[in-house]
Design an enzyme around this catalytic site. Structure first.
Site, PDB file in Angstrom:
ATOM      1  N   ASP A  10       0.866  -1.374   0.163  1.00  0.00           N
ATOM      2  CA  ASP A  10      -0.119  -0.079   0.083  1.00  0.00           C
ATOM      3  C   ASP A  10       0.694   1.071  -0.053  1.00  0.00           C
ATOM      4  O   ASP A  10       1.963   1.191   0.205  1.00  0.00           O
ATOM      5  CB  ASP A  10      -0.898  -0.088   1.403  1.00  0.00           C
ATOM      6  N   SER A  11       0.117   2.371  -0.280  1.00  0.00           N
ATOM      7  CA  SER A  11       1.201   3.589  -0.206  1.00  0.00           C
ATOM      8  C   SER A  11       1.426   4.032   1.209  1.00  0.00           C
ATOM      9  O   SER A  11       2.329   4.714   1.449  1.00  0.00           O
ATOM     10  CB  SER A  11       0.058   4.753  -0.805  1.00  0.00           C
ATOM     11  N   CYS A  73      -3.808  -1.109  -2.054  1.00  0.00           N
ATOM     12  CA  CYS A  73      -3.974   0.285  -2.311  1.00  0.00           C
ATOM     13  C   CYS A  73      -4.957   0.398  -3.780  1.00  0.00           C
ATOM     14  O   CYS A  73      -4.887  -0.013  -4.773  1.00  0.00           O
ATOM     15  CB  CYS A  73      -2.744   1.079  -2.857  1.00  0.00           C
ATOM     16  N   ASN A  74      -6.130   1.317  -3.274  1.00  0.00           N
ATOM     17  CA  ASN A  74      -7.184   1.235  -4.537  1.00  0.00           C
ATOM     18  C   ASN A  74      -6.615   2.229  -5.641  1.00  0.00           C
ATOM     19  O   ASN A  74      -6.817   1.866  -6.556  1.00  0.00           O
ATOM     20  CB  ASN A  74      -8.538   1.844  -3.779  1.00  0.00           C
ATOM     21  N   GLU A 152      -6.410   8.592   9.583  1.00  0.00           N
ATOM     22  CA  GLU A 152      -4.863   8.349  10.194  1.00  0.00           C
ATOM     23  C   GLU A 152      -4.942   9.072  11.630  1.00  0.00           C
ATOM     24  O   GLU A 152      -4.313   8.703  12.526  1.00  0.00           O
ATOM     25  CB  GLU A 152      -3.957   8.947   9.274  1.00  0.00           C
ATOM     26  N   CYS A 184     -11.321   3.034  -0.868  1.00  0.00           N
ATOM     27  CA  CYS A 184     -10.262   3.639  -0.405  1.00  0.00           C
ATOM     28  C   CYS A 184      -9.585   2.766   0.804  1.00  0.00           C
ATOM     29  O   CYS A 184     -10.716   2.294   1.418  1.00  0.00           O
ATOM     30  CB  CYS A 184     -10.118   5.066  -0.146  1.00  0.00           C
ATOM     31  N   HIS A 186      -8.665   3.371   3.630  1.00  0.00           N
ATOM     32  CA  HIS A 186      -8.678   4.006   5.035  1.00  0.00           C
ATOM     33  C   HIS A 186     -10.149   3.931   5.320  1.00  0.00           C
ATOM     34  O   HIS A 186     -10.724   4.015   6.305  1.00  0.00           O
ATOM     35  CB  HIS A 186      -8.379   5.393   4.951  1.00  0.00           C
TER      36      HIS A 186
HETATM   37  N1  DGL Z   1      -4.094   3.836  -0.203  1.00  0.00           N
HETATM   38  C1  DGL Z   1      -4.841   4.868  -0.840  1.00  0.00           C
HETATM   39  C2  DGL Z   1      -5.924   4.201  -1.653  1.00  0.00           C
HETATM   40  O1  DGL Z   1      -6.368   3.103  -1.127  1.00  0.00           O
HETATM   41  C3  DGL Z   1      -5.084   5.920   0.118  1.00  0.00           C
HETATM   42  C4  DGL Z   1      -3.990   6.631   0.612  1.00  0.00           C
HETATM   43  C5  DGL Z   1      -3.352   7.453  -0.586  1.00  0.00           C
HETATM   44  O2  DGL Z   1      -3.860   8.517  -1.149  1.00  0.00           O
HETATM   45  O3  DGL Z   1      -2.063   7.181  -0.693  1.00  0.00           O
HETATM   46  O4  DGL Z   1      -6.289   4.685  -2.607  1.00  0.00           O
END
Ligand code: DGL
Length: 270
Positions: A10-11, A73-74, A152, A184, A186
């Site tokens: 993930d990011s 990560c989406n 977060e 997403c 989160h």
């Molecule tokens: N992990 C990212 C997503 O699911 C959300 C956080 C980001 O913008 O990196 O899209």
């Protein structure tokens, strides 16, 4: 049988919602989690940049000798799944297809909402995947970027979260969606507030859960890929690209327990 770990990336810390679902669905497997905390957020960046980051993450996980890569990560799943798959050299699963399948299965009136980062919504990956499964539905999308810092910060059930959700979700409510994809990493953490604002008759699709059930089905259908049934799995390992301390603090909140040792990974330019 394959005792190698499953790679998850993930990011940043958000992908732990996917890790959490995977761990619950696959208690016999061990995982290597990579969060690119030095370069988060991805959701505000261009598809080219996100694609480059995704390929670097896949290369890192390949070196960890994982047997499969889950793109938690989406945003990466939306814009760079093919590039990641080309680099990974092992089976790769993203979150878009499982989320789309679950939304199509749940919708009653054929009106599906999708929320995600700006990059995910701009890519139209969810509407494409949903409409490829079923043509006679309508898809309404809306970016909700402020949900990421709220989650977060742990502000998932207060007045700020509620007002933000009311503002972002007003158009989807007005469109009369009966199903809403939390597109997403989160957003599952804000499911309580999102559900309150949308009303109890709107089904929420948690793409983290959806991908975990699909990976479980895939492993049970392919014994060569699943971990040996006997013996406890090796402990999962966590890597980040920035300092581990802030990740550890947020991770504990996301998982409800400490994650243990966190390694630092240099993946840029890999
Ligand atoms: N992990 C990212 C997503 O699911 C959300 C956080 C980001 O913008 O990196 O899209």
């Amino acid at each position: 049988m394959d005792a190698r770990p499953i790679g998850v990336f993930d990011s940043g810390v958000g992908g732990l919602t996917v890790f959490r679902s995977l761990e619950a669905a696959l208690p016999g497997e061990s995982f290597v989690y990579l969060g690119d905390t030095a370069r988060v957020p991805y959701g505000t960046k261009s598809p080219e940049t996100v694609g480059r980051y995704g390929v670097e993450a896949a290369r890192f996980l390949r070196k960890q000798d994982v047997k499969m890569v889950i793109v938690a990560c989406n945003t990466v799943s939306s814009v760079a799944l093919d590039a990641v798959a080309a680099e990974a050299g092992v089976p790769v699963a993203g979150v878009i297809q499982p989320g789309a399948r679950r939304a199509v299965a749940l919708t009653r009136r054929g009106r599906i909402g999708v929320i995600g980062t700006r990059a995910t919504i701009a890519s139209e990956a969810y509407p494409r995947a949903i409409l490829a499964l079923r043509e006679d539905v309508e898809v309404f999308s809306s970016p909700c970027p402020l949900f990421v810092p709220l989650a977060e910060e742990g502000w998932t059930d207060n007045e700020v979260a509620r007002r933000t959700a009311e503002t972002y979700l007003a158009t989807l409510e007005a469109a009369g969606v009966d199903t809403l994809v939390l597109g997403c990493t989160h957003y599952p953490l804000l499911a309580g507030v999102i559900g309150e604002v949308m009303g109890g008759d709107v089904a929420l699709v948690d793409s983290a859960d959806a991908v975990a059930s699909e990976v479980r089905e895939r492993l049970s259908g392919d014994p060569r890929l699943a971990a040996p049934a006997a013996g406890a799995p090796a402990p999962s390992r966590f890597y980040v690209t920035d300092s581990p301390a802030p990740f550890a603090a947020v991770a504990e909140r996301f998982l409800g327990r400490p994650v243990g040792l966190i390694g630092r990974a240099g993946i840029a330019g890999e």
